[in-house]
Design a protein around this motif. Structure first.
Motif, PDB file in Angstrom:
ATOM      1  N   VAL A   1      -0.560  -4.103  -5.759  1.00  0.00           N
ATOM      2  CA  VAL A   1      -0.284  -2.754  -5.273  1.00  0.00           C
ATOM      3  C   VAL A   1      -1.557  -1.919  -5.151  1.00  0.00           C
ATOM      4  O   VAL A   1      -2.409  -1.943  -6.029  1.00  0.00           O
ATOM      5  N   THR A   2      -1.696  -1.224  -4.026  1.00  0.00           N
ATOM      6  CA  THR A   2      -2.708  -0.181  -3.925  1.00  0.00           C
ATOM      7  C   THR A   2      -1.965   1.140  -3.875  1.00  0.00           C
ATOM      8  O   THR A   2      -1.096   1.332  -3.031  1.00  0.00           O
ATOM      9  N   MET A   3      -2.296   2.015  -4.773  1.00  0.00           N
ATOM     10  CA  MET A   3      -1.520   3.239  -4.904  1.00  0.00           C
ATOM     11  C   MET A   3      -2.429   4.436  -4.678  1.00  0.00           C
ATOM     12  O   MET A   3      -3.343   4.690  -5.442  1.00  0.00           O
ATOM     13  N   ASP A   4      -2.207   5.159  -3.575  1.00  0.00           N
ATOM     14  CA  ASP A   4      -2.956   6.393  -3.351  1.00  0.00           C
ATOM     15  C   ASP A   4      -2.167   7.539  -3.949  1.00  0.00           C
ATOM     16  O   ASP A   4      -1.050   7.812  -3.529  1.00  0.00           O
ATOM     17  N   LYS A   5      -2.777   8.185  -4.918  1.00  0.00           N
ATOM     18  CA  LYS A   5      -2.069   9.310  -5.545  1.00  0.00           C
ATOM     19  C   LYS A   5      -2.988  10.523  -5.496  1.00  0.00           C
ATOM     20  O   LYS A   5      -3.784  10.741  -6.401  1.00  0.00           O
ATOM     21  N   PRO A   6      -2.934  11.293  -4.404  1.00  0.00           N
ATOM     22  CA  PRO A   6      -3.824  12.443  -4.267  1.00  0.00           C
ATOM     23  C   PRO A   6      -3.594  13.433  -5.409  1.00  0.00           C
ATOM     24  O   PRO A   6      -2.465  13.585  -5.878  1.00  0.00           O
ATOM     25  N   ALA A   7      -4.683  14.069  -5.828  1.00  0.00           N
ATOM     26  CA  ALA A   7      -4.559  14.993  -6.945  1.00  0.00           C
ATOM     27  C   ALA A   7      -3.875  16.291  -6.519  1.00  0.00           C
ATOM     28  O   ALA A   7      -3.343  17.015  -7.340  1.00  0.00           O
ATOM     29  N   SER A   8      -3.919  16.595  -5.232  1.00  0.00           N
ATOM     30  CA  SER A   8      -3.260  17.824  -4.776  1.00  0.00           C
ATOM     31  C   SER A   8      -3.079  17.770  -3.271  1.00  0.00           C
ATOM     32  O   SER A   8      -3.475  16.803  -2.628  1.00  0.00           O
ATOM     33  N   ASP A   9      -2.505  18.809  -2.720  1.00  0.00           N
ATOM     34  CA  ASP A   9      -2.303  18.938  -1.270  1.00  0.00           C
ATOM     35  C   ASP A   9      -1.684  17.680  -0.662  1.00  0.00           C
ATOM     36  O   ASP A   9      -2.170  17.125   0.309  1.00  0.00           O
ATOM     37  N   TYR A  10      -0.602  17.251  -1.279  1.00  0.00           N
ATOM     38  CA  TYR A  10       0.027  15.996  -0.894  1.00  0.00           C
ATOM     39  C   TYR A  10       0.447  15.971   0.567  1.00  0.00           C
ATOM     40  O   TYR A  10       0.155  15.023   1.287  1.00  0.00           O
ATOM     41  N   ASP A  11       1.115  17.022   1.016  1.00  0.00           N
ATOM     42  CA  ASP A  11       1.630  17.040   2.386  1.00  0.00           C
ATOM     43  C   ASP A  11       0.512  16.891   3.393  1.00  0.00           C
ATOM     44  O   ASP A  11       0.620  16.176   4.375  1.00  0.00           O
ATOM     45  N   GLN A  12      -0.588  17.617   3.128  1.00  0.00           N
ATOM     46  CA  GLN A  12      -1.717  17.583   4.027  1.00  0.00           C
ATOM     47  C   GLN A  12      -2.271  16.168   4.160  1.00  0.00           C
ATOM     48  O   GLN A  12      -2.543  15.691   5.250  1.00  0.00           O
ATOM     49  N   LYS A  13      -2.402  15.502   3.017  1.00  0.00           N
ATOM     50  CA  LYS A  13      -2.963  14.159   3.045  1.00  0.00           C
ATOM     51  C   LYS A  13      -2.007  13.171   3.677  1.00  0.00           C
ATOM     52  O   LYS A  13      -2.414  12.275   4.404  1.00  0.00           O
TER      53      LYS A  13
ATOM     54  N   LYS B   1       0.879  -1.159   0.000  1.00  0.00           N
ATOM     55  CA  LYS B   1       0.000   0.000   0.000  1.00  0.00           C
ATOM     56  C   LYS B   1       0.917   1.208   0.000  1.00  0.00           C
ATOM     57  O   LYS B   1       1.763   1.353   0.885  1.00  0.00           O
ATOM     58  N   MET B   2       0.810   2.028  -1.023  1.00  0.00           N
ATOM     59  CA  MET B   2       1.736   3.162  -1.090  1.00  0.00           C
ATOM     60  C   MET B   2       1.021   4.468  -1.390  1.00  0.00           C
ATOM     61  O   MET B   2      -0.116   4.485  -1.868  1.00  0.00           O
ATOM     62  N   MET B   3       1.693   5.557  -1.049  1.00  0.00           N
ATOM     63  CA  MET B   3       1.151   6.882  -1.362  1.00  0.00           C
ATOM     64  C   MET B   3       2.214   7.643  -2.133  1.00  0.00           C
ATOM     65  O   MET B   3       3.370   7.694  -1.720  1.00  0.00           O
ATOM     66  N   THR B   4       1.806   8.173  -3.265  1.00  0.00           N
ATOM     67  CA  THR B   4       2.770   8.884  -4.091  1.00  0.00           C
ATOM     68  C   THR B   4       2.234  10.244  -4.517  1.00  0.00           C
ATOM     69  O   THR B   4       1.027  10.459  -4.547  1.00  0.00           O
ATOM     70  N   GLY B   5       3.162  11.140  -4.814  1.00  0.00           N
ATOM     71  CA  GLY B   5       2.764  12.476  -5.262  1.00  0.00           C
ATOM     72  C   GLY B   5       2.786  12.595  -6.770  1.00  0.00           C
ATOM     73  O   GLY B   5       1.790  12.959  -7.396  1.00  0.00           O
ATOM     74  N   VAL B   6       3.929  12.271  -7.386  1.00  0.00           N
ATOM     75  CA  VAL B   6       4.017  12.439  -8.837  1.00  0.00           C
ATOM     76  C   VAL B   6       4.138  11.107  -9.578  1.00  0.00           C
ATOM     77  O   VAL B   6       3.968  11.061 -10.787  1.00  0.00           O
ATOM     78  N   ILE B   7       4.413  10.035  -8.841  1.00  0.00           N
ATOM     79  CA  ILE B   7       4.570   8.747  -9.507  1.00  0.00           C
ATOM     80  C   ILE B   7       3.209   8.099  -9.711  1.00  0.00           C
ATOM     81  O   ILE B   7       2.382   8.094  -8.794  1.00  0.00           O
TER      82      ILE B   7
END
Lengths: 288, 290, 478
Positions: free
Chosen positions: C83-95, C54-60
């Motif tokens: 793989v579960t990939m969380d890729k927020p559309a914006s406000d990465y740091d906040q999320k 389970k991962m969280m990415t900003g630009v990948i």
């Protein structure tokens, strides 16, 4: 009655100045929107030129196609529609229920419930951001539109407003209905709800608007880009443009087109609710 | 007990609402309060540290800076949102044409419908010294362009003005609604006494609006410390030290520096201050008597 | 009275519940930190770890939500890891913060080095030092050059993050076609730059007959290294000879540069929006013929050329990287940005698989996915050769990894126009900068007074003096 009075010349001069003042004010309201609209319909390069733009320069819908198709604003737009419609319906219903309960005379604990609801109005949600997030996580709501719908499903403001509307309904009516054997549910649905149409319309407008503009919950609870909502998408389009990782050229017309699209639904509902609104707000303000 | 049974339908109706507030308002509030007394590390144990977080905040010079900004900008917004709509409402009330009145009212109310992302975004663009329409107009009249949003001198006024612009129509409608509701016989009596238009406004309309004014004061006072969206959208590096408000401080401490303990503590200081201010205001304007 | 009691008991119940839950989560926090200490051995033991991440990415990841789902599937196809990939559309740091703080468990996070340092301070990350040393892939200097590791090492030599890509550096980027049109040579000194920028402003380089261009635009103080280099000053922090931390931009040597920038501002050569611009607005000014020079990443030289060409195939638009202004001795100084890294949180449930993924990310398959994208979506294979689809062309070979360290992996399409030159400049002149944890506080002060100096609200000498005083008062410099 005032019109029938004979007007002195001072009075007339005042009228002129007054109307001029109001016109000026209206202009400061209209020009920004006209400017936005004109820029949205200008071509990419023309929209970047310094000018007083009140009419499209090199008329073009490039901005709209870029933002809607290529940047896929339709996704957050549709999500916003879902959250707004469902959330508003739920909000209006629950606030009416609470408003009805809170006008009952002699209901034990009413004062406490009322103050508890008043207290919630003073809690800035930003201050309890982290615990709120934890609640949503524990309830398994993260990354779902339900989290956004639930956020603010009842508000102290809505409850108080509905309560004020219901207070203007003669209490004796419900009392006589009760004597005739009507239960609370029946009184609520058949007597209070229809009589408070203006109130319902007002709360609907308020809630529709604030739902449509809902921002912080979406920023917090949604990671999945397919569940993104409009204000978040708009913020990265208009304000922090550096996060739009992009191979797109985001010129001013694209930004303005985004704004225009976001404003449209609000403009559509505005005239419909307008006639209820003034009446509603007048009732709401009256009984305070 | 008997009382509860008698009203059981009402309590059942109220149950979901109370549950909602318990889960989404009071529980997070209590939980937050606990966090504010913890050394809240992201992962690992979270020992209680007494008032350390609160002391960290109170000793931080940045906190006092943002508090000052909050008070200056908040007061400005409070005053402009009280007076401007009042003038507008009184002025609209003097207009004879119903049509003009309605259209004006409708247009002036418009900005209230839109989010700060939209309104802020529009004003940032319009105030831009390069393509912004405001500066284009200034130049048309021979002035030099002004960097409104990059200059210490204008930054706070811009925040106050844009807030006034956005909220004017909303409060105005509250006043107008109250004016419509004033008993016409009061005006008739004044006319018989030979009162001028100004006198009617001064001695009939304004006194009759006092309870609405109290309501507006209460509504706006609560907003002062919560100011956030607007600043988040409209701030920038050049004016941050003049416009960052307490909510912004909480946000930065928590989100950008990952200091959840102090951030939450600051949040609770805000909640506490809000309560104090609203009680004081209530007492001062005798809101409950109105 | 009965009701009052009921209400109070409700409040009590709620607060008790709060206490209990808070207790719970701090307990589970405890056990997580317990794991932390034993992680390296525990990982070696847990051979039967489930191959999911389970991962969280900003630009990948995918450029659209739909593509992101395909991206997850493609990883599974290539590695067998679900793989579960969380890729927020914006406000990465906040999320990122909200999810970690609430106890959400991720196996892998993509963060900047700056953010990594805050996370290390919070004890959130697993050290990877031993695993990196033991890894055949990552310890190979042809995959990641040995010196590069210094960028991510902590003071005590621990490694917590592994590069997601080759980061590059920033520099002034000029409209080469405007230079040619106005017959100007490439600038070398600060005076040359002034002349070029002035000509861009005054000689109508876009030929539309209007004086609507600026010489230079920046995104605030985001990047001015290429001009402060004229005074030999490094951006952000440096460590002085006696081991103290100092901010070169707050020293007297910086005054002439501020005065130079103020001159540009006064004469309308510097975009008056520079203070409020973010990088996106700056880029768009450059792309739409409004400004002749910006300061930005090397990779963007190519992206800018590509984007403008996509808009208008006939364009003469040509962006080119410049080495910045030389100091009195003819030395240049550019800045390398903080790298993005993969990190594994201490409470990861599949740390072993996560590390395996990091290794894979630096091999041929991983790099192709991170750059070109997904097979049969972004590209197809034709007789062993890569062919980009229409989607692939739009995505410009960037799904989080436009460039990479691994010299065994060749870029199938070469680089976008202008990029190679720009990267050469970075390799030749750029050095890393020092970013202490409280940089964001220092940055506020530096920005405030720099803006005042540049916009002429305060003489540069006074601004520098005040900046220094305030940095000292808040203990941000020694």
């Amino acid at each position: 009655m005032k019109i029938l009075e004979k007007k002195s010349w001072q009075s007339r001069i005042f009228d002129c100045i007054n109307v001029l003042f109001l016109l000026l004010l209206v202009l400061t309201m209209i020009i920004p929107f006209l400017n936005t609209l004109a820029l949205a319909f200008s071509s990419n390069l023309a929209s970047m030129q310094p000018d007083i733009v009140l009419w499209p320069k090199e008329f073009s819908t490039e901005g709209f196609t870029t933002v809607w198709n290529r940047m896929r604003l339709y996704l957050p737009f549709m999500n916003n529609v879902i959250v707004t419609v469902v959330g508003t319906a739920g909000h209006v219903f629950l606030c009416s229920v609470a408003g009805y309960v809170l006008i009952q005379k002699g209901l034990p604990g009413k004062k406490w419930m009322l103050s508890a609801i008043l207290v919630t109005m003073m809690i800035p949600s930003e201050a309890i951001m982290i615990p709120l997030y934890i609640v949503n996580k524990d309830l398994g709501l993260l990354n779902s539109l339900s989290a956004l719908i639930l956020s603010g499903l009842v508000s102290g403001f809505g409850v108080l407003l509905m309560r004020n509307f219901f207070l203007s309904v003669p209490y004796e009516m419900s009392e006589s209905a009760r004597i005739d054997g009507a239960g609370d549910l029946r009184i609520f649905f058949t007597m209070y709800m229809p009589l408070a149409k203006a109130g319902l319309a007002t709360v609907t407008l308020f809630e529709f608007v604030s739902r449509w503009n809902q921002f912080t919950p979406a920023v917090l609870y949604i990671n999945d880009p397919s569940k993104n909502t409009l204000q978040v998408a708009l913020k990265s389009l208009i304000v922090d443009t550096d996060v739009t990782s992009s191979n797109f050229m985001i010129t001013t017309n694209v930004r303005m087109a985004g704004i225009v699209i976001a404003l449209l639904p609000l403009l559509f509902i505005y005239p419909f609710v307008q006639k209820y609104f003034v009446k509603g707000i007048f009732l709401g303000a009256n009984k305070e | 007990m008997k009382a509860i049974l008698k009203y059981k339908t009402l309590y059942l109706m109220m149950l979901p609402i109370l549950a909602y507030f318990a889960i989404f308002s009071f529980y997070p509030l209590v939980r937050g309060l606990i966090i504010s007394f913890q050394n809240y590390r992201l992962i690992g144990d979270r020992p209680f540290v007494g008032f350390d977080n609160y002391m960290t905040v109170l000793k931080d010079p940045v906190f006092w800076d943002v508090l000052q900004n909050t008070i200056v900008i908040g007061t400005g917004i409070f005053v402009i949102n009280f007076i401007l709509p009042l003038i507008l409402a009184l002025s609209l009330n003097e207009v004879a044409s119903v049509w003009f009145k309605k259209v004006t009212q409708m247009i002036v109310y418009l900005p209230h419908l839109f989010s700060w992302v939209v309104v802020g975004g529009m004003w940032i663009l319009m105030l831009s010294p390069d393509t912004g329409i405001v500066n284009q107009i200034i130049q048309l009249f021979g002035g030099d362009p002004i960097s409104f949003l990059a200059s210490d001198k204008y930054a706070r006024s811009v925040m106050i003005f844009t807030s006034g612009w956005k909220e004017m129509g909303y409060t105005c409608i509250l006043y107008l609604a109250a004016i419509v509701n004033i008993n016409p016989s009061l005006y008739e009596a004044a006319s018989i006494d030979g009162a001028s238009r100004w006198h009617k406004v001064r001695f009939v309309t304004i006194p009759q609006l006092s309870s609405t004014m109290k309501m507006v004061v209460m509504l706006n006072v609560l907003g002062i410390l919560r100011m956030f969206d607007q600043i988040l959208v409209m701030r920038n590096g050049a004016i941050a030290d003049k416009v960052d408000v307490v909510m912004m401080y909480t946000y930065q401490k928590g989100i950008l520096e990952f200091n959840i303990g102090p951030a939450t503590a600051a949040g609770f200081l805000i909640i506490f201050a809000t309560l104090v201010i609203s009680f004081v205001t209530r007492a001062l304007i005798r809101y409950d008597e109105g | 009275m009965v009701k009052r009691k009921k209400f109070i008991s409700m409040i009590m119940a709620v607060s008790l519940l709060g206490g209990v839950l808070a207790g719970c989560s701090s307990n589970s926090g405890n056990s997580a930190s317990g794991d932390n200490k034993t992680t390296p051995t525990a990982q070696a033991d847990s051979k039967n770890e489930e191959r999911t991440l389970k991962m969280m990415t900003g630009v990948i990841g995918g450029k659209t939500p739909e593509e992101n789902v395909k991206f997850e599937k493609e990883i599974e196809r290539l590695t067998g890891i679900k793989v579960t990939m969380d890729k927020p559309a914006s406000d990465y740091d906040q999320k990122l913060l909200a999810s970690i703080a609430s106890g959400e468990k991720y196996d892998l996070l993509q963060v900047s080095k700056e953010r990594m340092n805050t996370l290390i301070d919070q004890g959130v990350l697993t050290p990877l030092t031993d695993q990196v040393k033991a890894s055949k892939v990552l310890s190979d200097p042809s995959v990641i050059p040995t010196d590069e590791w210094d960028q991510v090492k902590t003071k005590d030599g621990q490694i917590y993050g592994v590069f997601t890509k080759y980061q590059g550096g920033t520099m002034p980027i000029v409209r080469k076609d405007w230079l040619d049109k106005l017959n100007l040579p490439e600038p070398k000194t600060l005076d040359d730059y002034y002349n070029v920028l002035k000509a861009f402003t005054e000689q109508d380089p876009d030929g539309n007959g209007k004086k609507d261009t600026y010489g230079l635009s920046t995104a605030g103080m985001y990047e001015l290294q290429g001009f402060f280099s004229a005074a030999g000053l490094k951006q952000r922090y440096v460590e002085t000879a006696d081991g103290k931390l100092d901010v070169p931009y707050s020293t007297d040597a910086a005054i002439p540069v501020y005065e130079w920038l103020n001159k540009l501002y006064k004469e309308g050569i510097l975009d008056p929006n520079f203070a409020t611009n973010d990088t996106g607005k700056m880029r768009n000014m450059f792309l739409s013929d409004r400004v002749g020079m910006i300061t930005y990443w090397d990779a963007w030289v190519g992206m800018l050329n590509n984007t403008r060409k996509g808009q208008d195939p006939q364009t003469t638009f040509e962006a080119k990287g410049l080495p910045g202004a030389a100091d009195a001795n003819g030395n240049y100084m550019l800045r390398r940005g903080d790298p993005d890294v993969w990190v594994i949180p201490a409470n990861a449930e599949h740390p072993k698989t996560a590390f395996e993924f990091i290794e894979w990310w630096n091999t041929q398959d991983g790099i192709m996915l991170g750059s070109l994208g997904i097979k049969d979506e972004d590209y197809t294979m034709d007789n062993g050769k890569y062919v980009l689809t229409q989607t692939g062309k739009e995505h410009a070979s960037d799904h989080g990894v436009p460039f990479w360290y691994n010299s065994n992996v060749e870029a199938p399409f070469g680089k976008l126009p202008g990029v190679q030159e720009a990267q050469d400049l970075v390799n030749k002149y750029a050095t890393l900068e020092l970013t202490p944890p409280n940089w964001s506080e220092a940055e506020k002060i530096i920005n405030e007074y720099s803006f005042k100096a540049i916009m002429g609200e305060m003489p540069a000498a006074d601004a520098v003096k005040k900046m220094r005083e305030e940095l000292k008062a808040k203990k941000l410099i020694d």
